[in-house]
Write a protein that holds these residues in place. Structure first.
Motif, PDB file in Angstrom:
ATOM      1  N   ILE A 110      38.286  -0.495  63.635  1.00 19.63           N
ATOM      2  CA  ILE A 110      39.585   0.053  64.030  1.00 19.63           C
ATOM      3  C   ILE A 110      39.770  -0.132  65.530  1.00 19.63           C
ATOM      4  N   SER A 111      40.873  -0.762  65.921  1.00 20.01           N
ATOM      5  CA  SER A 111      41.177  -0.938  67.338  1.00 20.01           C
ATOM      6  C   SER A 111      41.887   0.305  67.865  1.00 20.01           C
ATOM      7  N   VAL A 112      41.301   0.918  68.883  1.00 23.42           N
ATOM      8  CA  VAL A 112      41.849   2.149  69.455  1.00 23.42           C
ATOM      9  C   VAL A 112      42.241   1.893  70.905  1.00 23.42           C
ATOM     10  N   ALA A 113      43.466   2.223  71.239  1.00 22.34           N
ATOM     11  CA  ALA A 113      43.939   2.114  72.620  1.00 22.34           C
ATOM     12  C   ALA A 113      43.699   3.453  73.312  1.00 22.34           C
ATOM     13  N   VAL A 114      42.952   3.417  74.414  1.00 22.34           N
ATOM     14  CA  VAL A 114      42.612   4.634  75.157  1.00 22.34           C
ATOM     15  C   VAL A 114      43.263   4.565  76.537  1.00 22.34           C
ATOM     16  N   GLU A 115      44.052   5.581  76.856  1.00 22.82           N
ATOM     17  CA  GLU A 115      44.728   5.656  78.150  1.00 22.82           C
ATOM     18  C   GLU A 115      44.109   6.777  78.973  1.00 22.82           C
ATOM     19  N   LEU A 116      43.717   6.463  80.207  1.00 23.19           N
ATOM     20  CA  LEU A 116      43.125   7.439  81.117  1.00 23.19           C
ATOM     21  C   LEU A 116      44.097   7.729  82.249  1.00 23.19           C
ATOM     22  N   SER A 117      44.194   8.988  82.626  1.00 22.29           N
ATOM     23  CA  SER A 117      45.063   9.342  83.749  1.00 22.29           C
ATOM     24  C   SER A 117      44.541  10.612  84.415  1.00 22.29           C
ATOM     25  N   ALA A 118      44.690  10.680  85.719  1.00 19.15           N
ATOM     26  CA  ALA A 118      44.302  11.875  86.469  1.00 19.15           C
ATOM     27  C   ALA A 118      45.452  12.871  86.438  1.00 19.15           C
ATOM     28  N   THR A 119      45.145  14.140  86.230  1.00 18.02           N
ATOM     29  CA  THR A 119      46.218  15.126  86.104  1.00 18.02           C
ATOM     30  C   THR A 119      46.989  15.309  87.408  1.00 18.02           C
TER      31      THR A 119
ATOM     32  N   ALA B 263      44.213   8.787  73.005  1.00 14.65           N
ATOM     33  CA  ALA B 263      43.694   7.751  72.121  1.00 14.65           C
ATOM     34  C   ALA B 263      44.629   7.591  70.934  1.00 14.65           C
ATOM     35  N   LEU B 264      45.027   6.349  70.647  1.00 15.68           N
ATOM     36  CA  LEU B 264      45.908   6.083  69.530  1.00 15.68           C
ATOM     37  C   LEU B 264      45.585   4.716  68.946  1.00 15.68           C
ATOM     38  N   PRO B 265      45.806   4.536  67.657  1.00 11.29           N
ATOM     39  CA  PRO B 265      45.483   3.257  67.022  1.00 11.29           C
ATOM     40  C   PRO B 265      46.453   2.168  67.459  1.00 11.29           C
ATOM     41  N   GLU B 266      45.938   0.934  67.578  1.00  2.61           N
ATOM     42  CA  GLU B 266      46.814  -0.189  67.914  1.00  2.61           C
ATOM     43  C   GLU B 266      47.703  -0.574  66.744  1.00  2.61           C
ATOM     44  N   SER B 267      47.228  -0.320  65.541  1.00  4.93           N
ATOM     45  CA  SER B 267      47.961  -0.716  64.349  1.00  4.93           C
ATOM     46  C   SER B 267      49.264   0.056  64.219  1.00  4.93           C
ATOM     47  N   ALA B 268      50.352  -0.690  63.993  1.00  6.85           N
ATOM     48  CA  ALA B 268      51.658  -0.047  63.809  1.00  6.85           C
ATOM     49  C   ALA B 268      51.686   0.787  62.538  1.00  6.85           C
ATOM     50  N   GLU B 269      50.834   0.446  61.573  1.00  8.16           N
ATOM     51  CA  GLU B 269      50.797   1.177  60.309  1.00  8.16           C
ATOM     52  C   GLU B 269      50.295   2.604  60.499  1.00  8.16           C
ATOM     53  N   SER B 270      49.556   2.818  61.580  1.00  8.30           N
ATOM     54  CA  SER B 270      48.999   4.149  61.833  1.00  8.30           C
ATOM     55  C   SER B 270      49.752   4.893  62.925  1.00  8.30           C
ATOM     56  N   ALA B 271      50.943   4.429  63.252  1.00 10.28           N
ATOM     57  CA  ALA B 271      51.729   5.064  64.315  1.00 10.28           C
ATOM     58  C   ALA B 271      51.986   6.527  63.980  1.00 10.28           C
ATOM     59  N   GLY B 272      51.940   7.377  65.005  1.00 13.79           N
ATOM     60  CA  GLY B 272      52.177   8.803  64.810  1.00 13.79           C
ATOM     61  C   GLY B 272      50.903   9.619  64.805  1.00 13.79           C
ATOM     62  N   THR B 273      49.758   8.952  64.754  1.00 15.63           N
ATOM     63  CA  THR B 273      48.484   9.650  64.820  1.00 15.63           C
ATOM     64  C   THR B 273      47.843   9.364  66.169  1.00 15.63           C
ATOM     65  N   GLU B 274      47.521  10.392  66.917  1.00 12.69           N
ATOM     66  CA  GLU B 274      46.875  10.205  68.211  1.00 12.69           C
ATOM     67  C   GLU B 274      46.099  11.456  68.585  1.00 12.69           C
ATOM     68  N   LEU B 275      45.245  11.306  69.578  1.00  4.44           N
ATOM     69  CA  LEU B 275      44.434  12.413  70.072  1.00  4.44           C
ATOM     70  C   LEU B 275      44.633  12.511  71.574  1.00  4.44           C
ATOM     71  N   ASN B 276      44.904  13.724  72.061  1.00  2.00           N
ATOM     72  CA  ASN B 276      45.091  13.956  73.489  1.00  2.00           C
ATOM     73  C   ASN B 276      44.114  15.023  73.955  1.00  2.00           C
ATOM     74  N   MET B 277      43.373  14.723  75.023  1.00  2.00           N
ATOM     75  CA  MET B 277      42.433  15.673  75.609  1.00  2.00           C
ATOM     76  C   MET B 277      42.674  15.775  77.107  1.00  2.00           C
ATOM     77  N   THR B 278      42.420  16.944  77.650  1.00  2.00           N
ATOM     78  CA  THR B 278      42.339  17.120  79.094  1.00  2.00           C
ATOM     79  C   THR B 278      40.952  17.664  79.388  1.00  2.00           C
ATOM     80  N   LEU B 279      40.251  16.978  80.288  1.00  2.00           N
ATOM     81  CA  LEU B 279      38.861  17.312  80.572  1.00  2.00           C
ATOM     82  C   LEU B 279      38.644  17.448  82.067  1.00  2.00           C
ATOM     83  N   LYS B 280      37.761  18.356  82.440  1.00  2.00           N
ATOM     84  CA  LYS B 280      37.318  18.452  83.824  1.00  2.00           C
ATOM     85  C   LYS B 280      35.953  17.788  83.915  1.00  2.00           C
TER      86      LYS B 280
END
Length: 276
Positions: A83-92, A231-248
């Motif tokens: 499964i290809s997962v696109a992960v986006e990182l950002s500083a708060t 984190a969200l899947p690259e596949s368009a078929e799985s659009a709408g499913t994602e995971l969001n975390m905020t971590l220190k």
């Protein structure tokens, strides 16, 4: 120097062990559910496990130096069990803190995603009225009488936002606007402004700043070490499913190299506050 190297190696070893434990735990939990799940449920469980594993793998790569915070690809693509997962990182601190951002900055950000300037100003003032402690209505804002007049299902809290999803309760907010705004917002920077050196490309564009020299950096020596991971899947078929975390991040503590500040479940299109 040798002691420092040994310490670094030790932390890396601990991280390898920690990551393996986490990934095995995710896998074992998934297997337990897969035995009784339908085919559709099985695919969803596999997807959710892949998203979670991709987040922890990214954290390990960040700590072990495999990812350079100054030039990380956006998104970073992780391959987890096919499964290809696109992960986006950002500083708060490169986002707008919903509880502290100034009205001027908030309006500018909303204007970037809402084409009607008046609608953007109305929404900005309504957000500020929601978080302030009084019942005084801003020029374009909304307080209790306005919510009742609109037969709105919620009333303004007149306190700071507790969760970003609470933004969906503000008068004038809709799902389309919320989904565009959400990646630009946080509750964890404690700043009235946005750190331009930590801001991602969408935020720089929203603020109307020059993006010619943007290099993908999401963290710098002045950052607060609190990061958001999506984190969200690259596949368009799985659009709408994602995971969001905020971590220190706490890199000097091998026993607890990060702390969870927030975790948003796997289906953000279903409001987390529904029924609350």
């Amino acid at each position: 120097m040798k002691a420092n190297q040994n310490g670094f190696v030790l932390i890396n070893v601990l991280w390898v062990v920690s990551i393996m434990v986490v990934l095995l735990s995710i896998h074992s939990v998934g297997l337990r559910y897969l035995t009784t799940a339908t085919l559709a449920q099985q695919e969803q469980i596999k997807l959710e496990n892949a998203l979670e594993a991709a987040v922890y793998l990214t954290l390990y790569q960040l700590y072990s130096g495999q990812i350079d915070p100054a030039s990380v690809p956006s998104p970073l693509i992780q391959q987890i069990n096919g499964i290809s997962v696109a992960v986006e990182l950002s500083a708060t601190d490169g986002k707008a803190d919903l509880n502290y951002v100034s009205g001027t900055v908030l309006t500018r950000i909303i204007t970037a995603v809402v084409p009607d300037p008046q609608q953007a100003q109305n929404l900005s003032d309504a957000i500020l009225d929601w978080r302030d402690p009084d019942d005084l209505v801003r020029l374009n804002g909304a307080e209790e009488k306005d919510y009742r007049a609109a037969d709105h299902p919620f009333l303004p809290a007149n306190r700071p936002f507790i969760h970003l999803s609470e933004l969906q309760r503000v008068l004038g907010m809709n799902t389309a606007i919320y989904q565009k705004l959400r990646p630009l917002l946080t509750l964890h920077s404690g700043q009235s402004t946005v750190n331009q050196n930590s801001a991602g490309l969408p935020m720089l564009q929203a603020l109307g700043l020059d993006t010619a020299n943007y290099n993908g950096s999401f963290m710098n020596p002045g950052s607060n070490r609190i990061i958001s991971i999506r984190a969200l899947p690259e596949s368009a078929e799985s659009a709408g499913t994602e995971l969001n975390m905020t971590l220190k991040l706490t890199p000097h503590d091998p026993d607890q190299p990060f702390q969870y500040l927030s975790w948003d479940g796997f289906e953000p299109n279903v409001p987390q506050w529904a029924g609350s």
